[in-house]
Design an enzyme around this catalytic site. Structure first.
Site, PDB file in Angstrom:
ATOM      1  N   LYS A 169       0.840  -1.199   0.000  1.00  0.00           N
ATOM      2  CA  LYS A 169       0.000   0.000   0.000  1.00  0.00           C
ATOM      3  C   LYS A 169       0.871   1.245   0.000  1.00  0.00           C
ATOM      4  CE  LYS A 169      -3.832   2.187   2.519  1.00  0.00           C
ATOM      5  NZ  LYS A 169      -4.743   2.102   3.687  1.00  0.00           N
ATOM      6  N   SER A 175      -9.389   2.195   2.414  1.00  0.00           N
ATOM      7  CA  SER A 175      -8.517   2.952   1.541  1.00  0.00           C
ATOM      8  C   SER A 175      -7.428   2.117   0.876  1.00  0.00           C
ATOM      9  CB  SER A 175      -7.854   4.084   2.337  1.00  0.00           C
ATOM     10  OG  SER A 175      -7.047   3.572   3.387  1.00  0.00           O
ATOM     11  N   SER A 235      -9.952  -0.195   6.483  1.00  0.00           N
ATOM     12  CA  SER A 235      -9.322  -0.028   5.172  1.00  0.00           C
ATOM     13  C   SER A 235      -8.651  -1.273   4.617  1.00  0.00           C
ATOM     14  CB  SER A 235      -8.306   1.115   5.219  1.00  0.00           C
ATOM     15  OG  SER A 235      -8.960   2.347   5.365  1.00  0.00           O
TER      16      SER A 235
END
Length: 511
Positions: A103, A178, A202
């Site tokens: 990420k 996210s 997330s």
């Protein structure tokens, strides 16, 4: 520096006029004599800061060679990659042969990092996050950085400044956020595994909407060192994988104490070999079906699928009972001040690292965030601007009153879950209240974007506040879209959570 050479001061001495203005703004009523004394004393402070700036700062190790990689061109499925690279870890290890997406709020040395936002565009960290080093030590190959939402601030997948991330199962729909790019890359088979981050769901939200396995571990089990935080009481890193076995394997690689670099962690935390324990079965385990976790669902098919699949755990010998915990309905409300006010103080005013905690501060990240926020605050996303305005208003009129209230109630919420988990080995519920939503049109109004990006966190966000481990696994499909089931366990009892998930996975895959 050689003696006698000019050395520019780190901190300029304030003038009496500046000190007078500060005294008036802070209502301190200092006299001219007081201010002159402060100015003279400041010379000692400046000398201390000068010396501090000359000391060699610690950094995080970078153990494996790499090139800067490349920005993906048109060959970027689902717009999930931010940057591509090919960093090979150790020759052998538990993750040998596995490919990874990281990420893009997690540092990989020498590889650009944007955290979904123009604010950080152009920043390249010089250090590897601790979890990244552990992944490479275990023999994995990092294939690139995955797009994520703007400063990780959205539950959907259309706020990234590199463009919306599309769901591999239906490209007109969101992946959830996210960790949006991570979800798409694992679900599509572009990589074997991904390292995601989770402050309000997330990891679990994209895992649910993309039909993969995602685990938010117990707070502090996996070191957050080297990742851009949002708020120290909510931050988690964790695995996103195709299977429960891969989830368990990755967790045992990245979990464990980080020598005091991360204040979220406890020393002497024991990390079991999860991958060797997951097939122990769940005969005799007690599973609580959380009523309120179904009550929040907006779509009847989500309720129907998860209830049906939970009942199938009886086939593995588990006892399944419904349990009610009304405070669960207030879980997102309790988290709201930490998410909004805490995030503003920590990430925005704290320039991406915050302060008042012991551990490793990535100074280059702090400087890049500060520079971006000072020069282009207008480039913050609509939902982050909303957060800033709301938090600043609350700060000016109510100071940190609601943050304190929220943290107080977090203790009550945590105890409530703990008491239920004394009677049950895990709690289960839908991960998300609905299936993957449609991506908004490019010219959508901010009000519509805010509604679409939030309000889907009711079953996931509470466990960021309380720190309980929570895993999402696919429970089936409706209208071609995945529906996730969330399994929540006792603190540091990831073993049981994984065992329940693995037992369900076996039953599901026998269909």
């Amino acid at each position: 520096m050689a003696e006698g050479l000019y050395q520019s001061p780190v901190v300029a001495c304030p003038s009496l006029a500046e000190l007078t203005r500060l005294s008036e703004e802070m209502r301190l009523q200092c006299t001219d004599e007081d201010l002159q004394a402060v100015r003279e004393e400041f010379q000692e402070v400046a000398a201390a800061l000068q010396r501090l700036s000359q000391l060699k700062q610690p950094s995080l190790p970078v153990k494996y060679p790499r090139t800067p990689g490349w920005k993906p061109d048109q060959n970027n499925p689902y717009n999930a990659w931010y940057w591509r690279c090919d960093i090979k870890g150790a020759d052998t290890g538990k993750l040998a042969g596995k490919t990874f997406a990281i990420k893009d709020n997690i540092a990989v040395a020498g590889v650009p990092m944007m955290n979904g936002s123009k604010i950080l565009e152009g920043y390249t960290p010089e250090f590897d996050a601790t979890a990244v080093t552990r992944i490479l030590d275990a023999g994995a190959t990092i294939a690139g950085k995955a797009n994520c939402e703007h400063l990780c601030g959205s539950a959907s997948s259309f706020t990234c400044d590199a463009g919306p991330v599309r769901n591999p199962l239906d490209e007109t729909r969101s992946t959830g956020g996210s960790s949006s790019g991570c979800g798409a890359l694992v679900a599509s088979g572009e990589v074997d595994m991904a390292l995601g981050g989770d402050q309000g769901g997330s990891i679990r939200m994209p895992s649910s909407w993309c039909g993969i396995v995602g685990l938010k571990p117990t707070f502090g089990l996996v070191p957050y060192t080297g990742a851009m935080p949002m708020e120290t009481t909510l931050d988690h890193l964790g695995p996103m994988t195709k299977t429960v076995a891969d989830c368990a394997l990755l967790l045992e690689v990245i979990a464990g104490y980080d020598d005091g670099r991360d204040p979220r962690q406890r020393p002497n935390t024991v990390v079991p070999e999860y991958s060797k324990l997951i097939d122990a079965g769940i005969s005799g385990k007690k599973i609580g079906v959380l009523k309120e976790g179904f009550d929040v669902c907006a779509e009847p098919d989500v309720v129907e699928i998860v209830r049906r699949e939970v009942d199938r755990l009886k086939e593995a010998g588990a006892e399944v009972e419904e349990v009610s915990l009304p405070i669960h309905l207030d879980g997102t409300i309790i988290r709201t001040p930490a998410m909004m006010y805490g995030e503003y103080k920590f990430m925005i005013q704290g320039n991406g690292t915050g302060m008042f905690w012991k551990g490793f501060y990535p100074l280059s990240l702090r400087e890049a965030t500060c520079r971006g926020l000072q020069t282009r605050p207008q480039d913050l996303s609509g939902d982050v601007k909303m957060m800033c305005l709301t938090a600043e208003y609350l700060d000016r009129h109510y100071q940190n009153k609601f943050y304190a209230m929220g943290q107080n109630m977090t203790m009550v919420l945590t105890k409530a879950y703990d008491q239920v988990l004394e009677q049950y080995d895990v709690l289960v519920m839908p991960t998300m209240s609905c299936k993957a939503s449609k991506l908004p049109l490019a010219k959508a109004r901010l009000s519509d974007i805010l509604k679409a990006a939030q309000r889907v966190e009711k079953n996931v966000a509470p466990f960021n506040s309380t720190g309980h481990p929570a895993l999402s696994i696919n429970a089936g499909f409706s209208e071609g879209l995945p529906v996730g089931m969330q399994i929540v366990g006792r603190h540091f009892d990831e073993t049981t959570v994984l065992q329940v998930a693995r037992s369900y996975e076996k039953i599901r895959d026998m269909k």
